[in-house]
Design a protein around this motif. Structure first.
Motif, PDB file in Angstrom:
ATOM      1  N   VAL A  10       0.844  -1.202   0.000  1.00 52.39           N
ATOM      2  CA  VAL A  10       0.000   0.000   0.000  1.00 52.39           C
ATOM      3  C   VAL A  10       0.876   1.247   0.000  1.00 52.39           C
ATOM      4  O   VAL A  10       1.681   1.443   0.926  1.00 52.39           O
ATOM      5  N   PRO A  11       0.767   2.099  -1.041  1.00 54.10           N
ATOM      6  CA  PRO A  11       1.576   3.316  -1.079  1.00 54.10           C
ATOM      7  C   PRO A  11       1.109   4.325  -0.030  1.00 54.10           C
ATOM      8  O   PRO A  11      -0.093   4.487   0.191  1.00 54.10           O
ATOM      9  N   VAL A  12       2.076   4.983   0.619  1.00 49.69           N
ATOM     10  CA  VAL A  12       1.751   5.996   1.628  1.00 49.69           C
ATOM     11  C   VAL A  12       2.678   7.193   1.420  1.00 49.69           C
ATOM     12  O   VAL A  12       3.883   7.020   1.226  1.00 49.69           O
TER      13      VAL A  12
ATOM     14  N   THR B 236       7.192   1.164   7.500  1.00 43.75           N
ATOM     15  CA  THR B 236       7.269   0.485   6.195  1.00 43.75           C
ATOM     16  C   THR B 236       7.957  -0.880   6.317  1.00 43.75           C
ATOM     17  O   THR B 236       7.849  -1.698   5.416  1.00 43.75           O
TER      18      THR B 236
ATOM     19  N   THR C 141      -2.697   7.273   2.338  1.00 41.82           N
ATOM     20  CA  THR C 141      -2.631   6.456   1.130  1.00 41.82           C
ATOM     21  C   THR C 141      -3.650   6.968   0.113  1.00 41.82           C
ATOM     22  O   THR C 141      -4.743   7.404   0.501  1.00 41.82           O
TER      23      THR C 141
ATOM     24  N   PHE D  20       3.349  -1.284   3.961  1.00 38.64           N
ATOM     25  CA  PHE D  20       3.288   0.081   3.441  1.00 38.64           C
ATOM     26  C   PHE D  20       4.590   0.402   2.711  1.00 38.64           C
ATOM     27  O   PHE D  20       5.663  -0.060   3.115  1.00 38.64           O
TER      28      PHE D  20
END
Lengths: 311, 228
Positions: free
Chosen positions: B80-82, B111, B177, B200
């Motif tokens: 999941v991009p944050v 992360t 996100t 993440f």
């Protein structure tokens, strides 16, 4: 195209329909009518099916007008209904002609009323239901309560002959029945005896999500925080303040307060309709009694609906 | 009725809840209308006109005992991009200061951890996560904020979460996100299911803006992947 104009908004008037039950695991609160029996009877009186939407109001109904002839029925309690100043008794349907003014007054002996129009209210189906969830701003008419000047659409309906019930819809009285749990073991014998022996009453802090009760403070001997779990309808959660709080249509799908007991499905509409301040008591029953009571309550409403006749 | 598996935030308990839930989806008992898996229990809705609760409870307990705790190869895995920068990093500096570390150390811990979706609840699509490194545990705010954006990635005590809808919250948010956790127009409106495994990955504000734009267009910006 049949238009429905809101001339005067009642209190918390929302488009309601069957609860949104298929997405609880996705965190979507069910919403739907606070008194499903009164809602179903109103819909049956105007000839609508199970997926149709009607208006729900809190105590005061408001004033409306339609652009094409439609049947209208008001249920939920005893309430004065007028069409162009002529009395139009509640719990039966009446023909509302274009331009006539429908006035729905104040409910007596109930909190939640229903105004159903033949054809049903034409709002988009969201996640399987037309019900409004006010707190999430989802579903119904723009996800909100109606205000004066709103214009909604009704589906056309072929049959416009007014109908009536052959017998009065009357729920059994007596204590509000509960089954223990899910967290009955968080409360000791003293809390349980207060819960089952002292009177409670619904306070003024009530909405579609929850009703806070007046009554003895209930102390959870094992603490007022649990690892969050699911919230059945009618569950009575007790936060640190000790205030018993009944969860209803717009409840969150999960919660972190201990729940001492759950009001049985047959009695939950009665609790929702309980006038504020009126003392009542809880009575503990077993699960099989709760199930039998629900089937009896369903049969009662089904029978009333099956016996609806042309006026 | 509620089928209890424990009274703690515990991966093994959660695995058993989810295993029973999946098992009932694959091979349901007549009369069950809906199930809600939570941290510690499975809430089961049933119609007493079709099945008596006493019978159903017995059958559910037998089924729970016979169901192997979740076969983890069934779990879906996501990266999941944050964005941990600028306005998206609401409480990042405060959390870093409270935990006596640098913002970069907070990001590295966050992360570097593997999280498990324990439950979808509280709000549509809201994901409760387990797996927060102990060093990042930070108490909630004394006064909740009135507005936290959808997609905010937060810490609440020893729990972690991703916000799904904008609204008030007392949790501490260290990033955001672009993933849309809830979209009523999607076939499956909640993006995550209980039992999913996520990590993440930090993205820059420029990448974030691009992902936000693509998510707005309805593109799938995150897809299930093989386990790490």
């Amino acid at each position: 195209m049949v238009m429905l104009d809101v001339l005067r908004a009642g209190l918390l008037v929302t488009v309601q329909a069957k609860p949104r039950t298929e997405y609880l695991a996705a965190g979507v609160s069910p919403s739907g009518p606070m008194d499903e029996d009164a809602f179903r009877i109103a819909q049956a009186l105007v000839g609508n099916g199970p997926d149709a939407a009607a208006l729900e109001f809190a105590q005061y109904g408001g004033s409306y007008r339609v652009s094409e002839p439609a049947l209208v029925a008001v249920t939920g309690g005893a309430v004065e209904v007028m069409i162009d100043g002529r009395p139009a008794p509640c719990w039966e349907s009446h023909l509302l002609r274009p331009g006539e003014r429908l006035d729905v007054g104040v409910l007596r002996g109930g909190m939640w009323g229903y105004v159903a129009f033949s054809g049903g209210i034409d709002v988009p189906v969201l996640l399987g239901s037309r019900a409004t969830h006010v707190r999430n701003g989802m579903g119904g008419f723009e996800g909100r309560a109606l205000t004066a000047g709103d214009r909604l659409n009704l589906f056309a309906s072929p049959a416009l002959s007014p109908r009536r019930m052959r017998s009065i819809f009357r729920r059994p009285s007596g204590p509000i029945r509960v089954i223990a749990g899910p967290q009955d073991d968080y409360f000791d014998a003293r809390a349980w005896s207060l819960f089952l022996e002292e009177p409670f009453a619904v306070s003024t802090r009530r909405d579609r999500m929850a009703s806070l009760l007046f009554g003895p403070a209930l102390k959870a001997s094992r603490g007022h925080d649990i690892i969050s779990d699911g919230t059945p309808p009618g569950s009575i959660q007790v936060p640190g303040s000790g205030t018993a709080t009944v969860l209803t249509a717009e409840r969150q799908t999960t919660g972190g307060y201990p729940k001492i007991a759950t009001i049985i499905s047959a009695d939950l509409p009665r609790l929702a309709q309980m006038p504020g301040g009126l003392p009542f008591r809880f009575a503990l029953v077993q699960r099989d009694q709760a199930e039998d009571s629900l089937l009896v309550a369903r049969r009662l409403a089904d029978t009333i609906i099956a016996e609806i006749v042309n006026a | 009725m509620t089928i209890e598996f424990g009274d703690s935030i515990d991966e093994a308990v959660s695995a058993r809840v989810i295993a029973l839930d999946r098992d009932l989806k694959d091979d349901p008992f007549a009369g069950i209308t809906e199930t809600v898996p939570t941290y510690r229990s499975l809430l089961v809705f049933y119609d007493p006109a079709i099945v008596a609760g006493a019978d159903l409870a017995k059958r559910l307990e037998a089924r729970a005992a016979a169901t192997k705790a979740s076969n983890e190869t069934l779990a879906r895995h996501f990266t999941v991009p944050v964005c941990y920068q600028g306005a998206d990093a609401l409480d990042l500096q405060a959390v870093a200061a409270e935990r006596a570390m640098s913002a970069d150390e907070v990001i590295a811990l966050h992360t570097g951890a593997t999280f498990r979706v324990f439950m979808i609840g509280f709000a549509p699509g809201f994901a409760y996560l387990g797996g927060l490194p102990e060093a990042l545990a930070t108490p909630r705010l004394a006064e909740p904020r009135q507005h936290v954006p959808a997609g905010a990635v937060g810490i609440g005590g020893r729990q972690a979460a991703i916000n799904s809808l904008p609204g008030p919250s007392g949790w501490r948010y260290i990033g955001r996100t672009p993933l849309r956790l809830f979209d009523a127009g999607r076939g499956e409106p909640a993006f995550f299911r209980a039992g999913d495994v996520i990590r993440f990955a930090a993205v820059s504000p420029a990448e974030m803006a691009d992902l936000d734009r693509r998510a707005d267009l309805g593109e799938a910006i995150v897809e299930a992947q093989p386990p790490w």
